[in-house]
Design an enzyme around this catalytic site. Sequence first.
Site, PDB file in Angstrom:
ATOM      1  N   LYS A   1       0.885  -1.183   0.000  1.00  9.98           N
ATOM      2  CA  LYS A   1       0.000   0.000   0.000  1.00  9.98           C
ATOM      3  C   LYS A   1       0.912   1.219   0.000  1.00  9.98           C
ATOM      4  O   LYS A   1       1.435   1.620   1.018  1.00  9.98           O
ATOM      5  CB  LYS A   1      -0.869  -0.015   1.257  1.00  9.98           C
ATOM      6  CG  LYS A   1      -2.212   0.682   1.109  1.00  9.98           C
ATOM      7  CD  LYS A   1      -2.154   2.150   0.781  1.00  9.98           C
ATOM      8  CE  LYS A   1      -1.832   2.991   2.002  1.00  9.98           C
ATOM      9  NZ  LYS A   1      -1.658   4.423   1.657  1.00  9.98           N
TER      10      LYS A   1
ATOM     11  N   GLU B   1       9.859   1.833  10.402  1.00 10.97           N
ATOM     12  CA  GLU B   1      10.911   2.833  10.208  1.00 10.97           C
ATOM     13  C   GLU B   1      10.235   4.188  10.188  1.00 10.97           C
ATOM     14  O   GLU B   1       9.443   4.490   9.293  1.00 10.97           O
ATOM     15  CB  GLU B   1      11.668   2.576   8.922  1.00 10.97           C
ATOM     16  CG  GLU B   1      13.080   3.102   9.046  1.00 10.97           C
ATOM     17  CD  GLU B   1      13.495   3.934   7.872  1.00 10.97           C
ATOM     18  OE1 GLU B   1      14.084   3.380   6.954  1.00 10.97           O
ATOM     19  OE2 GLU B   1      13.212   5.146   7.882  1.00 10.97           O
TER      20      GLU B   1
ATOM     21  N   CYS C   1      14.381  10.220   5.391  1.00 11.51           N
ATOM     22  CA  CYS C   1      14.297  10.009   6.846  1.00 11.51           C
ATOM     23  C   CYS C   1      15.671  10.183   7.476  1.00 11.51           C
ATOM     24  O   CYS C   1      15.775  10.614   8.625  1.00 11.51           O
ATOM     25  CB  CYS C   1      13.670   8.665   7.168  1.00 11.51           C
ATOM     26  SG  CYS C   1      14.285   7.342   6.153  1.00 11.51           S
TER      27      CYS C   1
ATOM     28  N   GLU D   1      10.871  16.821  13.686  1.00 16.01           N
ATOM     29  CA  GLU D   1      11.355  16.451  12.353  1.00 16.01           C
ATOM     30  C   GLU D   1      10.833  17.485  11.355  1.00 16.01           C
ATOM     31  O   GLU D   1       9.642  17.798  11.338  1.00 16.01           O
ATOM     32  CB  GLU D   1      10.843  15.071  11.972  1.00 16.01           C
ATOM     33  CG  GLU D   1      11.395  14.618  10.633  1.00 16.01           C
ATOM     34  CD  GLU D   1      10.933  13.226  10.230  1.00 16.01           C
ATOM     35  OE1 GLU D   1      11.739  12.481   9.686  1.00 16.01           O
ATOM     36  OE2 GLU D   1       9.750  12.906  10.463  1.00 16.01           O
TER      37      GLU D   1
HETATM   38  P1  ADP Z   1       3.502  10.632   5.630  1.00 21.25           P
HETATM   39  O1  ADP Z   1       3.107  11.869   6.332  1.00 21.25           O
HETATM   40  O2  ADP Z   1       4.919  10.472   5.357  1.00 21.25           O
HETATM   41  O3  ADP Z   1       2.599  10.315   4.484  1.00 21.25           O
HETATM   42  P2  ADP Z   1       2.111   8.766   7.178  1.00 21.25           P
HETATM   43  O4  ADP Z   1       2.617   8.002   8.340  1.00 21.25           O
HETATM   44  O5  ADP Z   1       0.893   9.580   7.353  1.00 21.25           O
HETATM   45  O6  ADP Z   1       3.333   9.568   6.716  1.00 21.25           O
HETATM   46  O7  ADP Z   1       1.832   7.802   5.957  1.00 21.25           O
HETATM   47  C1  ADP Z   1       2.687   6.763   5.576  1.00 21.25           C
HETATM   48  C2  ADP Z   1       1.861   5.650   4.993  1.00 21.25           C
HETATM   49  O8  ADP Z   1       0.979   5.153   5.975  1.00 21.25           O
HETATM   50  C3  ADP Z   1       0.980   6.087   3.834  1.00 21.25           C
HETATM   51  O9  ADP Z   1       0.974   5.043   2.875  1.00 21.25           O
HETATM   52  C4  ADP Z   1      -0.381   6.248   4.480  1.00 21.25           C
HETATM   53  O10 ADP Z   1      -1.458   6.111   3.601  1.00 21.25           O
HETATM   54  C5  ADP Z   1      -0.355   5.116   5.479  1.00 21.25           C
HETATM   55  N1  ADP Z   1      -1.262   5.281   6.617  1.00 21.25           N
HETATM   56  C6  ADP Z   1      -1.732   6.426   7.163  1.00 21.25           C
HETATM   57  N2  ADP Z   1      -2.530   6.158   8.224  1.00 21.25           N
HETATM   58  C7  ADP Z   1      -2.568   4.806   8.347  1.00 21.25           C
HETATM   59  C8  ADP Z   1      -3.216   3.905   9.247  1.00 21.25           C
HETATM   60  N3  ADP Z   1      -3.959   4.326  10.252  1.00 21.25           N
HETATM   61  N4  ADP Z   1      -3.011   2.582   9.073  1.00 21.25           N
HETATM   62  C9  ADP Z   1      -2.228   2.128   8.082  1.00 21.25           C
HETATM   63  N5  ADP Z   1      -1.603   2.923   7.201  1.00 21.25           N
HETATM   64  C10 ADP Z   1      -1.765   4.248   7.320  1.00 21.25           C
END
Ligand code: ADP
Length: 546
Positions: A196, A267, A301, A398
């Site tokens: 995903k 990570e 990162c 960050e």
């Molecule tokens: P960023 O701000 O770098 O996008 P996130 O942690 O919000 O960081 O997102 C990283 C990944 O995690 C994306 O693919 C996002 O769609 C997914 N994501 C966000 N919320 C959830 C959740 N509750 N469960 C699983 N995946 C999630």
Amino acid sequence: MTNTDPAPAAAKKAPARKTAAKKAPAQQAAQPVADAPATLEVRNPGTGALVGTVPVTSADEVAAKVRELRLFQPEWEAIGPDGRKEWLLKFQDWLIDNTDTLADVVQSETGKPRVDSLIDPAFATDLVGYYARRAAKFLADDHPSPHSPLARVKKLTTVYKPYPVVGVITPWNFPLAMPALDVIPALAAGAAVLLKPSEVTPLSALEMARGWAEIGAPPVFAVVTGAGATGGAVVEHTDYIQFTGSTATGRKIAVACAERMVPYSLELGGKDPAIVLADADLDRAAHGIAFGGMFNSGQVCISVERVYVEAPVYDEFVAKLTANVKALRQGIDGRESKHDVGALANENQTNIVQRHVDEAVAAGAKVLTGGKRAGFGTAFEPTVLVDVDHTMSCITEETFGPTLPVLKVADEAEAVRLANDSIYGLSASVWTGDKDRGERIARQLNAGAVNINDVFSNLFNFALPMGGWGQSGVGARWGGANGVRKYCRQQAITAPMLPTQDKELFWYPYSMPKLLFALGAMRAAGARGLRRIDLPAVLKLKGDNK
Ligand code: ADP
């Protein structure tokens, strides 16, 4: 760091790229998840142009996809690492043959310079070669030595058996490399993988799925697109989660995995310090730190986010660093490389960077170069900040953007103390003319990796683990054999080495003499000195000899 801001209205007129998503029938039938649109628009953050549209995969569709992957995984596991190597190397060929197209897609959804966009497929290619060729060795059964002479009657075996379906959830900063870095080792381990990608940059991951299908590989790798809800469904249905992203989301995923008793590796964020000592080669340090802070507009990162410089060389270093950062060429590339720095991934990101700079300036910091938006798309000028301290958000949070806050320190001890004053612990760098000193300091730093006189080099060494300490993560990726073994359950097998009797000493019916003899033998094998001889037990044996 997730994009929720719409692109400029004018950009909506730009023609959409036909996305690879159209080739995945299951995804075409996407039903909207509650409160989410049925499709997501993907835009070039440098130009605002619409570059693709992808479906939002519903939770039910995610569950169905995982069921399908489960059907094909046993055969993938059964062909063994050598069988899988053939497919992975075909995929490597495909990556090489399609490098320019892949870089186009990466560039279109990130606004990166051409050179940065080419790094994604090159990195993926390198990693495929490493794990495809070595997986057989890394996954071979272990036959550990028994811990005691008494255990030598058994043949001991540790077997590495893959988790059936691994869920990989990735962010937007390296939309092809990030997925590949985790998908490839999981596939090499014999798992099926459901990926995903970030909703901000899903197109490159869909290219990977296209490549996997084009080479005719077994259907053990699939991509679902959507935002957090789709990611949540992946966490609900897979057997192991590999996540890269923000600490806040990582924490939610850890909780969800704990509910299901499913293992995970995270990570997360970083606030990597660079320590510049007075004996350093200042030219190299100023070039390395400019690159380490500005590469991919600081959206790495492990990018340098704080710089500590020993007082005697502070002025000279800051002058050199500022000159290097000022010289960077910022803009949007075509296929030709004309720029060093491009746009930020989305408007939220730009706002975070601007806030960190503004808050620092309001509290007394000085901007030596940059400090404002670059005038196109989401781009922010490469920025050097001085007169900063550990109360400012540009040091405590960050940033994930093109800023380098620089602090003057009295000596090595203060540099180490301040470098360790962070909730994060992803990586760090030490710049010194004395490699032994560098190693000594490295061992004092709370960071999962330390590069001496360099940045990022741990990242390009798959034999090393890459993992964060503290709020920067749980577990690690790569690290040689661990990079594939992490996707496996370990199974212990014992088999007799000698002809067996009808029963063992410990078995029923209990007999005190036999039991004491066996326990005495264990003690004799494991203890030291006179304690080897269990005198009370021997005396008891004499008096109680039935
Ligand atoms: P960023 O701000 O770098 O996008 P996130 O942690 O919000 O960081 O997102 C990283 C990944 O995690 C994306 O693919 C996002 O769609 C997914 N994501 C966000 N919320 C959830 C959740 N509750 N469960 C699983 N995946 C999630």
